[in-house]
Design a protein around this motif. Structure first.
Motif, short mmCIF file in Angstrom:
data_model
loop_
_atom_site.label_atom_id
_atom_site.label_comp_id
_atom_site.label_asym_id
_atom_site.label_seq_id
_atom_site.Cartn_x
_atom_site.Cartn_y
_atom_site.Cartn_z
N ASN A 33 68.26 -28.17 43.84
CA ASN A 33 69.27 -28.94 44.58
C ASN A 33 69.47 -28.31 45.96
OD1 ASN A 33 70.03 -30.80 42.47
ND2 ASN A 33 70.87 -29.00 41.45
N LYS A 34 68.53 -28.58 46.83
CA LYS A 34 68.58 -27.91 48.13
C LYS A 34 69.78 -28.35 48.97
CE LYS A 34 64.72 -25.58 47.69
NZ LYS A 34 64.79 -24.16 47.33
N ASN A 35 70.39 -29.50 48.57
CA ASN A 35 71.52 -29.99 49.37
C ASN A 35 72.81 -29.19 49.12
OD1 ASN A 35 71.46 -31.00 46.78
ND2 ASN A 35 72.69 -32.79 47.31
N ILE A 36 72.82 -28.34 48.08
CA ILE A 36 74.02 -27.54 47.83
C ILE A 36 73.98 -26.30 48.72
CG2 ILE A 36 75.26 -26.14 46.12
CD1 ILE A 36 74.35 -28.07 44.00
N SER A 37 75.02 -26.16 49.52
CA SER A 37 75.05 -24.97 50.38
C SER A 37 75.85 -23.88 49.68
CB SER A 37 75.64 -25.32 51.73
OG SER A 37 76.95 -25.76 51.56
N ASP A 38 75.17 -22.82 49.42
CA ASP A 38 75.69 -21.75 48.58
C ASP A 38 76.67 -20.84 49.33
OD1 ASP A 38 75.56 -19.80 46.37
OD2 ASP A 38 74.48 -18.61 47.87
N VAL A 39 77.74 -20.46 48.65
CA VAL A 39 78.68 -19.47 49.19
C VAL A 39 78.78 -18.38 48.13
CG1 VAL A 39 81.12 -19.06 49.74
CG2 VAL A 39 80.03 -21.18 50.47
N GLN A 40 78.90 -17.13 48.53
CA GLN A 40 79.10 -16.05 47.56
C GLN A 40 80.33 -16.40 46.71
OE1 GLN A 40 77.69 -13.07 46.58
NE2 GLN A 40 78.93 -11.38 47.32
N PRO A 41 80.18 -16.61 45.39
CA PRO A 41 81.32 -17.08 44.59
C PRO A 41 82.51 -16.14 44.69
CG PRO A 41 79.29 -17.13 43.32
CD PRO A 41 78.99 -16.39 44.58
N SER A 42 83.66 -16.70 45.10
CA SER A 42 84.83 -15.86 45.35
C SER A 42 86.10 -16.57 44.92
CB SER A 42 84.93 -15.53 46.84
OG SER A 42 83.76 -14.89 47.27
N PRO A 43 87.10 -15.79 44.51
CA PRO A 43 88.38 -16.41 44.14
C PRO A 43 89.03 -17.08 45.34
CG PRO A 43 88.58 -14.02 44.25
CD PRO A 43 87.13 -14.33 44.39
N ILE A 44 89.96 -17.99 45.07
CA ILE A 44 90.47 -18.80 46.17
C ILE A 44 91.31 -17.99 47.17
CG2 ILE A 44 90.34 -20.96 44.88
CD1 ILE A 44 93.31 -20.85 44.42
N ASP A 45 91.84 -16.86 46.71
CA ASP A 45 92.65 -16.11 47.69
C ASP A 45 91.80 -15.39 48.74
OD1 ASP A 45 91.69 -14.05 46.17
OD2 ASP A 45 93.65 -13.19 45.66
N SER A 46 90.47 -15.48 48.61
CA SER A 46 89.63 -14.94 49.67
C SER A 46 89.62 -15.88 50.88
CB SER A 46 88.18 -14.79 49.19
OG SER A 46 88.13 -14.09 47.99
N PHE A 47 90.09 -17.13 50.67
CA PHE A 47 90.02 -18.13 51.74
C PHE A 47 91.38 -18.63 52.19
CE2 PHE A 47 86.26 -18.28 49.11
CZ PHE A 47 85.25 -18.15 50.04
N VAL A 48 92.32 -18.73 51.24
CA VAL A 48 93.63 -19.28 51.59
C VAL A 48 94.72 -18.44 50.94
CG1 VAL A 48 92.83 -21.67 51.78
CG2 VAL A 48 93.62 -20.80 49.57
N GLN A 49 95.95 -18.66 51.40
CA GLN A 49 97.08 -17.96 50.79
C GLN A 49 97.41 -18.61 49.45
OE1 GLN A 49 100.84 -18.21 52.90
NE2 GLN A 49 101.80 -17.62 50.94
#
Lengths: 317, 257
Positions: free
Chosen positions: B112-128
């Protein structure tokens, strides 16, 4: 009040007969030693892992129910219980708990559990484990009967009216013995906690070794036969119905001293670690004139890292 | 009284935490009457994702799509709740933080080359994140209590005693005494020690307590005879991202992960 003998071979028969009347809680070993209703086995290889306090100061007690605006008090229920094989440290601990829940405060839930209880003690001929330090911790007589284990028989000392009545009822098991139990017979030789003014050594660096090994897991307070702190919770079943429960609490966690505004008085592990010890052997004595601790050593035996605070304290000069 | 506007969303995850909400059996209908469910894509066709009071977010960020969705929802809600271990700690997927790229590179979305991978991280790594309902899966009781508390206008309490506190209330003997690698002493309770009641040691799914004594826990496991690789794996399986100190253990010079 008299001393009797019971042949060792008769013990199980006696307990079986006694069990017919009301549940007899004896130390039973499975994964750990607990006081459980007698079921043919009994274990004296070590002190019980769980103290008997949970049978009186229960782990979870429903105080009241609420239904809309209406409060419904939950009446404490009571049942007859016999405890067999309680060691001197736990008997004294029970006395201390009684002084808190029955004298200092009148606690109806504790009182209900405590009423109709017969206590049959078991004298430790030798300390059951290396953590014991009851020698010099002010152990007292608080049982109805005391059993002293000997090679072929038990010496049974009658120490209360209730105990005498019990012997009378089951007289066929017991033989009158021509012996007196002396203070030397009652003495248990263990290591000792050095008595002193502990306030003077609160800040001593030696405590750090204990603090650093502490996980704040609360095993020490849960297993302590004298720790009596609890917290109250309101639990909603639906938005209108619910219960107010009291549950054992522990000074080893931050939640214990958390107040409005999320302030925590004992934020540092060091203060929580010392608070338990100091309450047992210093603060309680300042308030009541005797130590709360009875030297059973469970806080060390149940500790995942076996923090031997007695050794730490004794080494401080 | 206007009803609270609530949303339930899931990004990468197994949906088990949303099922924990749905499986409230007796209480579900009562609870749903108290709040207005504006969006719940898992079980609803029509979802309005504009304005929320509370959003329960399940899952972790593993793709760019997740991340965009999370950022958008954060903008549209007053309060964001991390629901379950993936949202809270990253859970098992975040194990990637603790292994070398060569161990997983060949497994990444090859078809599935259309999936752009992100290092799997909990949501508090991105938002409050305002509140956490931890656990894999979270306890139904805890979700229920949370909802009732906010509906009544109170501030939810988080339980941060270790698992041991509740374990002792259930009369369990200590599993560490029988040489089981139980993480109870460093793991947040609130689960009623459900695993230990059933004889299984704690794996730490609810994340570490805020004063977890990690070095001592590692010492205990070492004394039980477990190797560093085992200990590291056990510690990072559910909550590695919340225990930065594990990194030191993992990348210690003696340890070839």
């Amino acid at each position: 009040m008299g001393v009797y003998t019971l042949p060792r071979s008769q013990l199980h028969l006696f307990l079986a007969v006694l069990s017919k009347r009301s549940p007899v809680y004896v130390p039973v070993k499975r994964d750990a030693i607990r006081f459980e209703p007698y079921n043919g086995t009994i274990d004296f290889s070590d002190n019980a892992y769980f103290p008997i306090k949970e049978h009186f100061f229960r782990k979870r007690e429903t105080i009241l129910r609420f239904d809309g605006q209406k409060l419904i008090t939950v009446r404490p229920t009571s049942s007859k219980k016999i405890f067999f094989g309680v060691r001197r440290c736990d008997l004294t601990a029970l006395k201390h708990q009684d002084s808190i829940f029955q004298k200092q405060y009148k606690d109806p839930w504790y009182k209900a559990q405590r009423a109709n209880t017969i206590l049959i003690g078991y004298h430790c001929a030798t300390p059951p484990n290396k953590y014991c330090f009851c020698d010099g911790m002010g152990l007292e007589e608080y049982q109805d009967l005391m059993f002293y284990e000997q090679k072929t028989q038990f010496l049974v000392e009658v120490t209360s009216v209730k105990g005498a009545a019990l012997i009378k009822k089951y007289r066929r098991f017991f033989k009158k013995a021509n012996k007196r139990i002396t203070d030397a017979d009652k003495h248990i030789k263990t290591r000792k906690l050095r008595k002193r003014d502990f306030n003077a050594i609160y800040d001593h660096h030696a405590w750090t070794a204990g603090v650093n090994k502490c996980l704040s897991c609360t095993a020490c307070t849960a297993m302590c036969p004298t720790c009596y702190c609890y917290e109250l919770h309101d639990e909603l079943d639906t938005l209108k119905h619910g219960t107010r429960c009291r549950i054992w609490s522990s000074c080893q966690v931050k939640a214990f001293t958390r107040i409005a505004g999320n302030h925590v008085f004992r934020e540092q592990r060091e203060h929580r670690f010392k608070h338990r010890i100091y309450h047992q052997i210093q603060y309680f004595r300042e308030q009541h004139g005797f130590d709360l601790c009875t030297g059973c050593g469970r806080c060390i035996a149940a500790c995942p890292t076996r923090i031997d605070w007695v050794s730490i304290a004794n080494k401080i000069t | 009284m206007t009803k609270l506007k609530v949303g339930f969303y899931g990004i990468t995850g197994c949906a088990g935490c949303q099922l924990s909400v749905i499986f409230q059996e007796d209480d579900l209908l009562d609870l749903l009457e108290l709040v207005e469910i504006r969006a719940w894509p898992f079980i609803k066709d029509v979802n309005d994702d504009e304005t929320f009071d509370y959003v329960f977010m399940e899952g972790l960020v593993a793709t760019n799509e997740d991340k965009e969705r999370l950022l958008k929802i954060r903008k549209n809600t007053k309060i964001l709740i991390a629901l379950g271990a993936c949202a809270h700690t990253g859970c098992v997927p975040a194990y990637r933080h603790f292994t070398l790229q060569k161990n997983y590179a060949h497994l990444l979305y090859e078809k599935n080359k259309n999936i752009s991978d992100v290092q799997p991280s909990p949501i508090d790594s991105f938002v409050q994140v305002d509140y956490v309902i931890p656990g894999c899966p979270p306890s139904k009781q805890e979700i229920r209590t949370f909802l009732k508390t906010v509906v009544l206008g109170n501030i939810p309490k988080s339980y941060d005693n270790p698992v041991c506190t509740e374990c002792k209330l259930h009369n369990n003997g200590c599993l560490l005494e029988v040489k089981k690698p139980c993480l109870g002493p460093i793991t947040r309770g609130g689960c009623n020690a459900i695993c230990i009641n059933g004889g299984l040691e704690c794996w730490g799914c609810r994340g570490p307590t805020d004063d977890a004594n990690l070095p001592v826990m590692v010492t205990i496991l070492r004394k039980q005879g477990h190797g560093l690789k085992f200990i590291k794996d056990r510690l990072v399986t559910f909550a590695g991202t919340k225990m930065p100190a594990v990194r030191k253990l993992v990348y210690d010079k003696n340890n070839k992960a």
